[in-house]
Design a protein around this motif. Sequence first.
Motif, PDB file in Angstrom:
ATOM      1  N   VAL A  34      19.074 -21.152 -35.646  1.00 40.37           N
ATOM      2  CA  VAL A  34      18.818 -22.281 -35.049  1.00 40.37           C
ATOM      3  C   VAL A  34      17.326 -22.583 -34.608  1.00 40.37           C
ATOM      4  O   VAL A  34      16.610 -23.494 -34.775  1.00 40.37           O
ATOM      5  N   LYS A  35      16.563 -21.215 -34.625  1.00 39.93           N
ATOM      6  CA  LYS A  35      15.186 -21.368 -34.494  1.00 39.93           C
ATOM      7  C   LYS A  35      14.442 -21.795 -35.650  1.00 39.93           C
ATOM      8  O   LYS A  35      13.611 -22.643 -35.677  1.00 39.93           O
ATOM      9  N   GLU A  36      14.865 -21.167 -36.904  1.00 46.18           N
ATOM     10  CA  GLU A  36      14.078 -21.742 -38.224  1.00 46.18           C
ATOM     11  C   GLU A  36      14.611 -23.137 -38.417  1.00 46.18           C
ATOM     12  O   GLU A  36      13.665 -24.042 -38.669  1.00 46.18           O
ATOM     13  N   LYS A  37      15.899 -23.500 -38.181  1.00 44.17           N
ATOM     14  CA  LYS A  37      16.159 -24.832 -38.461  1.00 44.17           C
ATOM     15  C   LYS A  37      15.512 -26.073 -37.640  1.00 44.17           C
ATOM     16  O   LYS A  37      14.778 -27.108 -37.926  1.00 44.17           O
ATOM     17  N   GLY A 104      23.201 -25.876 -28.860  1.00 41.74           N
ATOM     18  CA  GLY A 104      21.915 -26.556 -29.106  1.00 41.74           C
ATOM     19  C   GLY A 104      21.860 -27.593 -29.990  1.00 41.74           C
ATOM     20  O   GLY A 104      22.363 -27.602 -30.966  1.00 41.74           O
ATOM     21  N   ILE A 105      21.122 -28.549 -29.719  1.00 45.37           N
ATOM     22  CA  ILE A 105      20.701 -29.799 -30.496  1.00 45.37           C
ATOM     23  C   ILE A 105      19.254 -30.025 -30.607  1.00 45.37           C
ATOM     24  O   ILE A 105      18.563 -30.229 -29.510  1.00 45.37           O
ATOM     25  N   CYS A 106      18.737 -30.186 -31.940  1.00 49.14           N
ATOM     26  CA  CYS A 106      17.331 -30.545 -32.120  1.00 49.14           C
ATOM     27  C   CYS A 106      17.363 -31.747 -32.887  1.00 49.14           C
ATOM     28  O   CYS A 106      18.054 -32.097 -33.694  1.00 49.14           O
ATOM     29  N   MET A 107      16.765 -32.937 -32.116  1.00 51.05           N
ATOM     30  CA  MET A 107      16.891 -34.233 -32.613  1.00 51.05           C
ATOM     31  C   MET A 107      15.187 -34.878 -32.564  1.00 51.05           C
ATOM     32  O   MET A 107      14.463 -34.412 -31.824  1.00 51.05           O
ATOM     33  N   VAL A 108      15.080 -35.749 -33.347  1.00 51.70           N
ATOM     34  CA  VAL A 108      13.671 -36.485 -33.604  1.00 51.70           C
ATOM     35  C   VAL A 108      13.962 -37.832 -32.975  1.00 51.70           C
ATOM     36  O   VAL A 108      14.669 -38.579 -32.881  1.00 51.70           O
ATOM     37  N   PHE A 109      12.648 -38.081 -32.307  1.00 51.71           N
ATOM     38  CA  PHE A 109      12.507 -39.590 -31.498  1.00 51.71           C
ATOM     39  C   PHE A 109      11.075 -39.903 -31.680  1.00 51.71           C
ATOM     40  O   PHE A 109      10.030 -39.000 -31.805  1.00 51.71           O
ATOM     41  N   GLU A 110      10.801 -40.978 -31.553  1.00 52.81           N
ATOM     42  CA  GLU A 110       9.440 -41.458 -31.280  1.00 52.81           C
ATOM     43  C   GLU A 110       8.887 -41.323 -29.878  1.00 52.81           C
ATOM     44  O   GLU A 110       9.437 -41.320 -28.740  1.00 52.81           O
ATOM     45  N   PRO A 111       7.560 -40.498 -29.971  1.00 53.97           N
ATOM     46  CA  PRO A 111       7.062 -39.958 -28.948  1.00 53.97           C
ATOM     47  C   PRO A 111       7.027 -40.775 -27.695  1.00 53.97           C
ATOM     48  O   PRO A 111       6.936 -40.622 -26.595  1.00 53.97           O
TER      49      PRO A 111
END
Length: 474
Positions: A34-37, A104-111
């Motif tokens: 998870v850390k690497e991804k 755990g979930i990592c997601m992208v969003f507009e700041p």
Amino acid sequence: MLSNEVDVYRQAEVRAKHLAITDPLTNLFNRRAVKEKTAELSTRASRRGKSAAFLMIDLDGFKKINDLYGHDSGDQLLREVADRMRDTVPPSSVLSRLGGDEFGICMVFEPEFPETVDRVAEDLIEILARPITIGDTDHSITASIGIARPEMDCDSIDMLIRRADIALYAAKKNGRNGFCWFENGMEVELRTRNSLEADIRAAIPNDEFVPYFEQQIDLRTGELAGFEMLARWVSPLRGLISPDEFIPVAEDTGMIGDLSLSIIRKAMLEAKGWDPKLTISVNISPVQLKDPWLAQKIVKLLVETGFPASRLEVEITESSLFKNLSLAQSIVGSLKNQGIKIALDDFGTGYSSLSHLRALPFDRIKIDRSFVSTMLENSESAAIVSAIAGLGSSLSVPITAEGIEQQDIIDKLRELGCTKGQGWFYGQPMSIDNVRKMLAERNMLIVKKSANIAERAEATSAVQEFRNDSRAIG
């Protein structure tokens, strides 16, 4: 031939790499990956002028399902949870199972639009709360979510994940089934809480927890009838600490059972030397009421200390009964079979359900102090106190009123038929030494030079009877 061997080797290498970074149960990334991804996704997002958020998710109620229905059911539930997460988060997100029921979930969003992450968190909470059917049974869980995003002072993925974990703790503290963003003050609060937990763990074997005693008065005669035992922590480093500070931590960490029983033991040993007409009331935490051996542990204390069961009253809050009414019935029944009295505490603040009074043979009802202390100036409080007193009268169950602070309240409670009262009008809770001094002045202490053989024989007989009763129930 050689090319085939190379292909087989490459396929095996790809499979081995996949297994090394994948959780075999859910097919999500594992803790190792998870850390690497997350770092890779965060870097890509930054290059495109976007931001990344890390969501730490914990399932509320999973352990109970796992314990009651077995690991196979638990595994099926986790797979369904993983599938629902895949269908809910944006396609580019990194999903991982960190272990147990934590994801755990990592997601992208507009700041400039963090509310995008809010909506995903809300959707996850809603979708995970829907019943999950396993076999013929519908199971329900909820989710708590902690969220963190990289800030100027968050210089590593480790720190990002740790902050999401801290925010998760805050979400749980706020009542679960919700989400919380990390704020700087949370880290200080968690550090303080962890320090408190460590000190409590050390304080139990060091005998730093002691009983304090609040007087209970017979409202008809004005005479002392007994005491309610209250927990206090006398710390050599922190001083005298209120239960409001340490009880919630002890409950969350599973230390409340040992802590409570150690204080009750001290109270029994002390009260054994009081006038035999004086009783003690002890509060049982809702967490303790989940322990099927609670009754046996309390009876064991009676035997070890030689304290008469007839002088003990165990107080149970109404809200705790909803956790497992059948287990509560078993515990209450076993205690009453030994001659221990049972009181329904804080009646009026919870569900005030007549079904509880029918389902459990309570010997007393206690009216919460919030109603008693305001009954002269608040008509709603007065109506509640009057209604509970009337209910007790119709059921022939005596009433104790908490929170008495003035004489006018005593007069009104007497009119309503309340039999016992307690509160600061009669004095604040006292230490063992102060109680002993007060009782000595009233000639209400007894001194036994040797143990009473008849009492010991009776206590031993009670334990044997309890064990037989337990076997019969089992």
